[in-house]
Write an enzyme that holds these catalytic residues in place. Structure first.
Site, PDB file in Angstrom:
ATOM      1  N   ASP A 149       0.831  -1.214   0.000  1.00 33.44           N
ATOM      2  CA  ASP A 149       0.000   0.000   0.000  1.00 33.44           C
ATOM      3  C   ASP A 149       0.863   1.260   0.000  1.00 33.44           C
ATOM      4  O   ASP A 149       0.558   2.229  -0.701  1.00 33.44           O
ATOM      5  CB  ASP A 149      -0.945  -0.007   1.209  1.00 33.44           C
ATOM      6  CG  ASP A 149      -1.874  -1.206   1.175  1.00 33.44           C
ATOM      7  OD1 ASP A 149      -2.350  -1.536   0.080  1.00 33.44           O
ATOM      8  OD2 ASP A 149      -2.096  -1.830   2.226  1.00 33.44           O
ATOM      9  N   HIS A 176      -5.836  -3.435   5.221  1.00 32.95           N
ATOM     10  CA  HIS A 176      -5.330  -3.726   3.878  1.00 32.95           C
ATOM     11  C   HIS A 176      -6.447  -4.137   2.920  1.00 32.95           C
ATOM     12  O   HIS A 176      -6.390  -5.169   2.282  1.00 32.95           O
ATOM     13  CB  HIS A 176      -4.241  -4.807   3.956  1.00 32.95           C
ATOM     14  CG  HIS A 176      -3.717  -5.206   2.612  1.00 32.95           C
ATOM     15  ND1 HIS A 176      -3.030  -4.335   1.803  1.00 32.95           N
ATOM     16  CD2 HIS A 176      -3.812  -6.360   1.919  1.00 32.95           C
ATOM     17  CE1 HIS A 176      -2.717  -4.948   0.672  1.00 32.95           C
ATOM     18  NE2 HIS A 176      -3.186  -6.173   0.717  1.00 32.95           N
TER      19      HIS A 176
HETATM   20  P1  NAI Z   1      -1.457 -17.988  -6.528  1.00 33.90           P
HETATM   21  O1  NAI Z   1      -2.722 -18.746  -6.696  1.00 33.90           O
HETATM   22  O2  NAI Z   1      -0.669 -17.671  -7.743  1.00 33.90           O
HETATM   23  O3  NAI Z   1      -0.503 -18.757  -5.520  1.00 33.90           O
HETATM   24  C1  NAI Z   1      -0.942 -19.254  -4.302  1.00 33.90           C
HETATM   25  C2  NAI Z   1      -0.151 -20.499  -3.996  1.00 33.90           C
HETATM   26  O4  NAI Z   1      -0.606 -20.999  -2.744  1.00 33.90           O
HETATM   27  C3  NAI Z   1      -0.309 -21.609  -5.034  1.00 33.90           C
HETATM   28  O5  NAI Z   1       0.952 -22.052  -5.484  1.00 33.90           O
HETATM   29  C4  NAI Z   1      -1.047 -22.698  -4.265  1.00 33.90           C
HETATM   30  O6  NAI Z   1      -0.694 -24.012  -4.671  1.00 33.90           O
HETATM   31  C5  NAI Z   1      -0.578 -22.409  -2.844  1.00 33.90           C
HETATM   32  N1  NAI Z   1      -1.420 -22.995  -1.817  1.00 33.90           N
HETATM   33  C6  NAI Z   1      -2.766 -23.152  -1.778  1.00 33.90           C
HETATM   34  N2  NAI Z   1      -3.134 -23.777  -0.665  1.00 33.90           N
HETATM   35  C7  NAI Z   1      -2.004 -24.026   0.040  1.00 33.90           C
HETATM   36  C8  NAI Z   1      -1.735 -24.656   1.277  1.00 33.90           C
HETATM   37  N3  NAI Z   1      -2.693 -25.155   2.035  1.00 33.90           N
HETATM   38  N4  NAI Z   1      -0.448 -24.730   1.678  1.00 33.90           N
HETATM   39  C9  NAI Z   1       0.547 -24.210   0.931  1.00 33.90           C
HETATM   40  N5  NAI Z   1       0.341 -23.616  -0.253  1.00 33.90           N
HETATM   41  C10 NAI Z   1      -0.914 -23.534  -0.693  1.00 33.90           C
HETATM   42  O7  NAI Z   1      -1.813 -16.648  -5.718  1.00 33.90           O
HETATM   43  P2  NAI Z   1      -0.907 -15.343  -5.538  1.00 33.90           P
HETATM   44  O8  NAI Z   1      -1.185 -14.386  -6.635  1.00 33.90           O
HETATM   45  O9  NAI Z   1       0.481 -15.768  -5.294  1.00 33.90           O
HETATM   46  O10 NAI Z   1      -1.563 -14.710  -4.201  1.00 33.90           O
HETATM   47  C11 NAI Z   1      -1.423 -15.357  -2.964  1.00 33.90           C
HETATM   48  C12 NAI Z   1      -2.170 -14.605  -1.885  1.00 33.90           C
HETATM   49  O11 NAI Z   1      -1.586 -13.319  -1.651  1.00 33.90           O
HETATM   50  C13 NAI Z   1      -3.633 -14.326  -2.222  1.00 33.90           C
HETATM   51  O12 NAI Z   1      -4.426 -14.543  -1.088  1.00 33.90           O
HETATM   52  C14 NAI Z   1      -3.622 -12.851  -2.576  1.00 33.90           C
HETATM   53  O13 NAI Z   1      -4.884 -12.239  -2.388  1.00 33.90           O
HETATM   54  C15 NAI Z   1      -2.605 -12.332  -1.600  1.00 33.90           C
HETATM   55  N6  NAI Z   1      -2.066 -11.017  -1.922  1.00 33.90           N
HETATM   56  C16 NAI Z   1      -1.713 -10.208  -0.871  1.00 33.90           C
HETATM   57  C17 NAI Z   1      -1.231  -8.954  -1.063  1.00 33.90           C
HETATM   58  C18 NAI Z   1      -0.840  -8.105   0.105  1.00 33.90           C
HETATM   59  O14 NAI Z   1      -0.565  -6.908  -0.096  1.00 33.90           O
HETATM   60  N7  NAI Z   1      -0.761  -8.609   1.327  1.00 33.90           N
HETATM   61  C19 NAI Z   1      -1.092  -8.387  -2.431  1.00 33.90           C
HETATM   62  C20 NAI Z   1      -1.419  -9.319  -3.466  1.00 33.90           C
HETATM   63  C21 NAI Z   1      -1.916 -10.576  -3.208  1.00 33.90           C
END
Ligand code: NAI
Length: 329
Positions: A149, A176
């Site tokens: 942010d 957030h």
């Molecule tokens: P993605 O779908 O590309 O990757 C998520 C990964 O988590 C996948 O490789 C999946 O296999 C894995 N996964 C699912 N369940 C799991 C489990 N029980 N144990 C271990 N791994 C598991 O998603 P992306 O784009 O990487 O986003 C991940 C998270 O981060 C989302 O919730 C997203 O909303 C969040 N996010 C947070 C931000 C922040 O500022 N804090 C900014 C952008 C995204």
């Protein structure tokens, strides 16, 4: 010797974040865990000739990934699709976070935990509740990552107004997601040059910047590269503080535990009993050293109004996370 585990290491954030961490001079070991592909990602990264040792762990080997970890970074879970809010992710990601928190409680109860998975306003309370129930919660060691942010705010103020030079004077506090994100811009001299319309457009862009990425990726996910960068910035700052560097202050979403310096002041300045919030926090070898509450005294009238809206919504998001754990016992 510093071991860091990434849970969700094969995802859109997990992979570039792991790549950046492989370059870190402060780490000795990187443990990559995911329910798919983690060994592949680890093997790929292990061919890079930096000193960080990389290993990959499958679905059933959370224990090995976490054992001995000093830090655990968690980008596991589903990202947003067009039309979804971060809160819409709750049902799926809450379950994932709860399971991973149980793993941390069991295998790395003393680790510092950095939660990226959305909705951060609820996933961090879930994590806290699971650790508390297991008797291993320490508020100094749990961080919700809100760095993106501020990264966006610093980018957007420049895109919006060429003359905006005083970036150190801006901040982002609150939560957030959408209206819980409160950009604090009024301390910067450039703020006075904005019309009310320009100000509102800028604040809206900072609060809903994530939507731009979700829309532009057309259903394929949300922010990954800018998020990996932001998480890396936070991790590096925390690692420097762990090594003993002083004066390191970063925004992060924490539990307001009264034993932490500055929390009593925060509580007296916020009405409504919010238990978690993102504020500038001084970091040290034990994690959260003190909360820099002074910023709450410096808000102008408009920012106070935004902050009131934020804390009301934040309270609902926090309660949702806590109830998810307490209601499912
Ligand atoms: P993605 O779908 O590309 O990757 C998520 C990964 O988590 C996948 O490789 C999946 O296999 C894995 N996964 C699912 N369940 C799991 C489990 N029980 N144990 C271990 N791994 C598991 O998603 P992306 O784009 O990487 O986003 C991940 C998270 O981060 C989302 O919730 C997203 O909303 C969040 N996010 C947070 C931000 C922040 O500022 N804090 C900014 C952008 C995204």
């Amino acid at each position: 010797m510093v071991k860091l585990a990434v849970l969700g290491a094969s995802g859109g954030i997990g992979q570039p974040l792991s790549l950046l961490l492989k370059l870190s001079p402060y780490l000795t070991e990187l443990a990559l865990y995911d329910i798919r592909l983690a060994k592949g990602v680890a093997t790929d990264l292990s061919h890079i000739n930096t000193t960080v040792k990389v290993s990959g762990y499958d679905k059933d080997d959370l224990k090995s990934a976490l054992t001995g970890a000093d830090l655990v970074v968690i980008p596991a879970g589903i990202p947003r699709k067009p039309g979804m809010t971060r809160d819409d992710l709750f049902k799926i990601n809450a379950g994932i976070i709860k399971t991973l928190a149980q793993g941390v409680a069991q295998f790395a109860p003393k680790a510092m935990v950095l939660v990226i998975s959305n909705p951060v306003n609820s996933t961090v309370p879930i994590f806290k509740q699971v650790l508390s129930d297991a008797g291993v919660f320490n508020a100094r060691r749990l961080f919700g990552i809100t760095t993106l942010d501020l990264v966006r705010a610093k980018t957007f103020v420049n895109g919006f107004e060429q003359y905006w030079k005083d970036l150190s004077e801006i901040n982002v506090i609150g939560g957030h997601s959408g209206n819980t994100i409160v950009p604090i811009l009024s301390k910067a001299a450039s703020y006075a040059k904005l019309t009310a319309q320009q100000r509102d457009a800028l604040i809206h862009r900072i609060q809903f910047g994530g939507d731009e990425v979700v829309k532009a990726k057309d259903g394929a996910g949300s922010a990954t590269l800018s998020m990996a960068y932001s998480a890396y910035v936070f991790v590096e700052r925390l690692l420097k503080a762990i090594k003993g560097e002083t004066g390191i202050v970063e925004d992060t979403f924490i539990y307001l535990d009264s034993s932490i310096q500055g929390v009593k002041e925060v509580k007296s300045l916020i009405s409504g009993g919010v238990e978690f919030i993102s504020l500038p926090v001084r970091l040290s070898a034990r994690g959260v050293e003190a909360v820099e509450f002074g910023i709450l005294n410096e808000l102008n009238q408009h920012e106070k109004e935004l902050f009131n809206v934020a804390t009301k919504e934040l309270k609902v998001n926090i309660a949702k996370g806590i109830t998810f754990v307490t209601g499912s016992k």
